[in-house]
Design an enzyme around this catalytic site. Structure first.
Site, mmCIF file in Angstrom:
data_model
loop_
_atom_site.group_PDB
_atom_site.id
_atom_site.type_symbol
_atom_site.label_atom_id
_atom_site.label_comp_id
_atom_site.label_asym_id
_atom_site.label_seq_id
_atom_site.Cartn_x
_atom_site.Cartn_y
_atom_site.Cartn_z
ATOM 1 N N ASP A 1 0.816 -1.224 0.000
ATOM 2 C CA ASP A 1 0.000 0.000 0.000
ATOM 3 C C ASP A 1 0.843 1.264 0.000
ATOM 4 O OD1 ASP A 1 -2.535 1.289 0.062
ATOM 5 O OD2 ASP A 1 -2.354 1.619 2.211
ATOM 6 N N SER B 1 -6.961 5.704 -0.295
ATOM 7 C CA SER B 1 -7.231 4.391 -0.883
ATOM 8 C C SER B 1 -8.704 4.042 -0.720
ATOM 9 C CB SER B 1 -6.378 3.320 -0.192
ATOM 10 O OG SER B 1 -5.012 3.653 -0.239
ATOM 11 N N GLN C 1 -5.322 -1.520 -6.948
ATOM 12 C CA GLN C 1 -5.975 -0.609 -6.027
ATOM 13 C C GLN C 1 -6.584 0.551 -6.780
ATOM 14 O OE1 GLN C 1 -4.138 2.508 -3.034
ATOM 15 N NE2 GLN C 1 -4.199 0.515 -1.996
#
Length: 301
Positions: free
Chosen positions: A220, A244, A294
């Protein structure tokens, strides 16, 4: 999960980042107490912006799911949605629902809760290791060695700023950009690609589950950067807000996160204040160990 325009702490905690990472992934289980869920409790890593780092809650959710499957079933995929910002000053409760245990696969639904409401909802799948067809993507050639590139600490240590101190000395991963980093300055070229070398700051125990979860943590860090590069933006762009929205990951082959890994990323599309990014992770020998995707919210003034 982290918004770039949130308030900052003036003081940052001074803790060994590797001890912090291992502590984050060592969940409490309330002596086996459960309702219709297996219940676990995990700490939060202090953050200058007081928001839980998305990679942390992803990794902890995977550890919670792993604790409910047989040892011969390893994580191969997860799909999660960030539902609310997490408070980095509070612990997180994890509820694991055992959706199915088949002959070869197990499925788990994991909710991460704070103040009684979910901040993350994830479904993860686990498989008994098997044999079958085998092929993989090829690692890009001509990439400079990580030892030849500056670390985040070398790039940011001279900045007297809470976020710079956190990123340079408190993160458990050493992240080194192939192209100049976007921490302060925008990119010289507007291309929808990004690549970094990364590994933990120190060794981890040999537990394969710990390494898989820690890879989810690190996945991430920079995944939305190809979106920023495509539009000439740096993380410090005034008034920009980035968060996110969801995260998907597939583990393909065994991995050690305390050895150098190459994380190659690109963004195929951005629209409607959202951008999509995908990434492939290779070990230093060129083995394709994981794939990540993502979508993030990106709002600019």
């Amino acid at each position: 999960m982290t918004e770039t325009n949130a308030g900052l702490d003036v003081e940052a905690p001074a803790e060994d980042p590797m001890e912090v990472l291992i502590g984050l992934l060592d969940l409490g289980d309330f002596d086996g107490a459960r309702t219709n869920e297996d219940i676990f409790l995990g700490p939060s890593q202090k953050q200058p912006r007081h928001r839980v780092f998305g990679g942390q809650v992803l990794a902890q959710s995977m550890m919670a799911g792993m604790r409910t499957v047989e040892p011969d079933r390893v994580a191969h995929s997860m799909h999660g949605y960030f539902l609310r910002p997490g408070d980095a000053n509070k612990p997180i409760t994890f509820g694991v629902e055992r959706l199915r245990d088949g002959r070869s696969f197990s499925a788990r639904r994991v909710h991460a809760y704070q103040d009684g409401v979910p901040i993350l909802s994830m479904i993860a799948s686990f498989q008994v290791e098997d044999t079958g067809l085998d092929h993989q993507a090829t690692m890009p050639q001509g990439i400079p060695d990580p030892e030849s590139l500056p670390s985040t600490a070398e790039l940011l240590s001279h900045f007297d700023h809470p976020m710079a101190r956190h990123m340079s000395s408190e993160r458990p991963f050493d992240v080194r950009h192939i192209d100049p980093a976007l921490y302060v300055s925008p990119p010289a070229q507007q291309v929808a690609t990004n690549a970094v070398w990364m590994k933990t700051m120190g060794p981890l125990p040999d537990d394969p589950n710990l390494h898989r979860a820690a890879l989810a943590y690190a996945s991430d860090y920079t995944l939305l950067e190809p979106i920023l590069r495509a539009h000439g933006l740096a993380w410090m762009t005034p008034g920009m807000s980035v968060a996110s929205l969801d995260h998907a990951m597939w583990w393909h082959r065994p991995v050690r996160v305390d050895e150098w890994m190459l994380y190659v990323q690109e963004s195929p599309s951005a629209q409607g204040a959202r951008g999509l990014a995908t990434g492939r992770i290779f070990n230093r020998d060129g083995v394709h160990v994981a794939t990540v995707a993502q979508e993030g919210m990106v709002r600019i003034p």
